[in-house]
Structures are given as C-alpha cells and as structure tokens.
Design an enzyme around this catalytic site. Structure first.
Site, PDB file in Angstrom:
ATOM      1  N   HIS A 160      -6.941  -5.892   2.440  1.00 39.74           N
ATOM      2  CA  HIS A 160      -5.470  -5.458   3.313  1.00 39.74           C
ATOM      3  C   HIS A 160      -5.097  -6.123   4.272  1.00 39.74           C
ATOM      4  CE1 HIS A 160      -6.731  -0.793   2.735  1.00 39.74           C
ATOM      5  NE2 HIS A 160      -8.059  -1.434   2.052  1.00 39.74           N
ATOM      6  N   ASN A 162     -13.206  -3.276   2.461  1.00 39.77           N
ATOM      7  CA  ASN A 162     -13.992  -1.935   2.898  1.00 39.77           C
ATOM      8  C   ASN A 162     -14.682  -2.541   1.040  1.00 39.77           C
ATOM      9  OD1 ASN A 162     -13.196  -1.714   4.933  1.00 39.77           O
ATOM     10  ND2 ASN A 162     -11.619  -0.147   3.856  1.00 39.77           N
ATOM     11  N   HIS A 176     -10.004  -5.270  -3.426  1.00 39.94           N
ATOM     12  CA  HIS A 176      -9.038  -4.730  -2.231  1.00 39.94           C
ATOM     13  C   HIS A 176      -8.713  -5.833  -1.191  1.00 39.94           C
ATOM     14  CE1 HIS A 176      -9.365  -1.318  -2.322  1.00 39.94           C
ATOM     15  NE2 HIS A 176      -9.250  -1.122  -1.219  1.00 39.94           N
ATOM     16  N   ASP A 222       0.973  -1.033  -0.244  1.00 37.57           N
ATOM     17  CA  ASP A 222       0.338   0.040  -0.330  1.00 37.57           C
ATOM     18  C   ASP A 222       0.642   0.999   0.110  1.00 37.57           C
ATOM     19  OD1 ASP A 222      -3.327   0.710   0.803  1.00 37.57           O
ATOM     20  OD2 ASP A 222      -1.752   2.457   1.501  1.00 37.57           O
ATOM     21  N   GLN A 262     -14.794   2.391   0.980  1.00 36.09           N
ATOM     22  CA  GLN A 262     -13.638   2.177  -0.077  1.00 36.09           C
ATOM     23  C   GLN A 262     -13.509   3.416  -0.472  1.00 36.09           C
ATOM     24  OE1 GLN A 262     -16.360  -0.615  -2.134  1.00 36.09           O
ATOM     25  NE2 GLN A 262     -14.334  -1.261  -3.472  1.00 36.09           N
TER      26      GLN A 262
HETATM   27  P1  AMP Z   1      -9.546   1.212   0.738  1.00 30.70           P
HETATM   28  O1  AMP Z   1      -9.175   3.024   1.084  1.00 30.70           O
HETATM   29  O2  AMP Z   1      -9.593   0.186   1.112  1.00 30.70           O
HETATM   30  O3  AMP Z   1     -10.495   1.704  -0.917  1.00 30.70           O
HETATM   31  O4  AMP Z   1      -7.929   1.477   0.367  1.00 30.70           O
HETATM   32  C1  AMP Z   1      -7.289   1.752  -0.538  1.00 30.70           C
HETATM   33  C2  AMP Z   1      -6.091   1.354  -0.462  1.00 30.70           C
HETATM   34  O5  AMP Z   1      -5.519   1.676  -2.035  1.00 30.70           O
HETATM   35  C3  AMP Z   1      -5.439   3.155   0.609  1.00 30.70           C
HETATM   36  O6  AMP Z   1      -4.765   1.908   1.569  1.00 30.70           O
HETATM   37  C4  AMP Z   1      -4.699   3.402  -0.648  1.00 30.70           C
HETATM   38  O7  AMP Z   1      -3.622   3.933   0.522  1.00 30.70           O
HETATM   39  C5  AMP Z   1      -3.868   3.145  -1.339  1.00 30.70           C
HETATM   40  N1  AMP Z   1      -3.633   3.042  -2.787  1.00 30.70           N
HETATM   41  C6  AMP Z   1      -4.328   3.970  -3.711  1.00 30.70           C
HETATM   42  N2  AMP Z   1      -3.398   4.593  -4.812  1.00 30.70           N
HETATM   43  C7  AMP Z   1      -2.497   3.194  -4.443  1.00 30.70           C
HETATM   44  C8  AMP Z   1      -1.762   2.934  -5.225  1.00 30.70           C
HETATM   45  N3  AMP Z   1      -1.250   3.662  -7.039  1.00 30.70           N
HETATM   46  N4  AMP Z   1      -0.165   2.278  -4.767  1.00 30.70           N
HETATM   47  C9  AMP Z   1      -0.204   1.497  -3.483  1.00 30.70           C
HETATM   48  N5  AMP Z   1      -1.527   1.959  -2.767  1.00 30.70           N
HETATM   49  C10 AMP Z   1      -2.616   3.128  -3.142  1.00 30.70           C
END
Ligand code: AMP
Ligand code: ZN
Length: 138
Positions: A103, A88, A101, A32, A95
């Site tokens: 985590h 999420n 995805h 992440d 989300q």
């Molecule tokens: P969510 O809030 O469950 O949708 O989580 C999305 C996650 O994606 C967050 O923890 C972000 O930090 C991560 N994220 C967003 N863009 C990228 C990226 N380009 N590379 C790696 N992680 C990312």
C-alpha cells in the site's frame, strides 16, 4: 504462478479492470478501490505470492524500487505532504486479499488516517537475546 480464484491475479492479468497507474511484465500498480486517502495505490507482482513469507527476494527488490518511482509520482500529482507504506501479511495482521500487495497511502496534516500503534516497553537484555535468537534464522 497464477492462482485461479485470486482477485489480484485477475487484476494483474487485466481480467478484472483496475485504475492502473503503471504496469510492466512483472508488476501492476493501481488505485485502491476503497482508498484511505486520495491517491492510495497498490503495487502487486503479477506472479502470485500469498504474502511476504512467500515472495522471492529478487521480486521484492524490484517491487520496492518501483515503489520509489510511484511514491514520487503520487506525491507530485496529489501534493501530499507524506506517505505511509503499509504491507499486511496474514489475516491477523489485517491482510484481506491473500496476494502480496504494497500500500502507498498519501498523508496530509489532519487527514485522520490511522496506521499507528501504541509504543510498547522493552528491557535491553531481553531485546539483545531476542535479536540473537532471530539472527540464527537469517
Ligand atoms: P489488505 O487489507 O492489506 O489485504 O488490503 C487489501 C486492499 O485491497 C484493500 O485496501 C481493498 O480496498 C483493496 N481492494 C480489494 N479489491 C480491490 C479491487 N478490485 N480493486 C482495487 N483495490 C481492491
Ligand atoms: Zn494472486
């Protein structure tokens, strides 16, 4: 299916670079970019699904099987004491990227990471009724 404007579809395909831990034809596992803790990783299916409500069961099964392997790898490397698996679905649930995805968040004593909720109260009869009502849709 790939969604043109989806950042995780692009990461899946390798069009956007990521700190990749593992990939195969179905999944990519990467760190992440804004980690809750050192070693915080995400597992995505390469095929686009918005969230769990769209993800097919077979893919979900393979994905969680992969999660067991990745969890152990992260634990071995970071020496974390525990791990939260967070997933999420929907903006209301936190989300922010609308491509499914999972985590994997390594945890250590006193790390200050917060993925908790305040325990609610229940009444047994109501719980039984609710379980019965939901069961009809399974
Ligand atoms: P969510 O809030 O469950 O949708 O989580 C999305 C996650 O994606 C967050 O923890 C972000 O930090 C991560 N994220 C967003 N863009 C990228 C990226 N380009 N590379 C790696 N992680 C990312
Ligand atoms: Zn996507």
């Amino acid at each position: 299916m790939i969604k043109d404007d989806c950042i995780f579809c692009k990461i899946g395909k390798g069009e956007i670079p990521s700190a990749t831990i593992y990939e195969n034809s179905d999944f990519r596992v990467f760190l992440d970019v804004a980690p809750a803790n050192r070693g915080h990783a995400l597992i995505i299916p390469k095929d686009h699904a918005d969230n769990i409500f769209q993800l097919d069961g077979e893919t979900a099964g393979k994905l969680f099987s992969l999660a067991t392997v990745v969890a152990r790898a992260i634990k071995e490397e970071t020496g974390c004491e525990g791990m939260n698996i967070v997933q999420n679905n929907g903006a209301v649930a936190g989300q922010t990227v609308n491509h499914f995805h999972l985590h994997l968040i390594p945890r250590n004593e006193g790390d200050g990471v917060n993925v908790t909720w305040k325990p609610g109260e229940t009444e047994n009869n109501a719980q039984q009724e609710l379980a019965k009502a939901i069961r009809k849709h399974v």
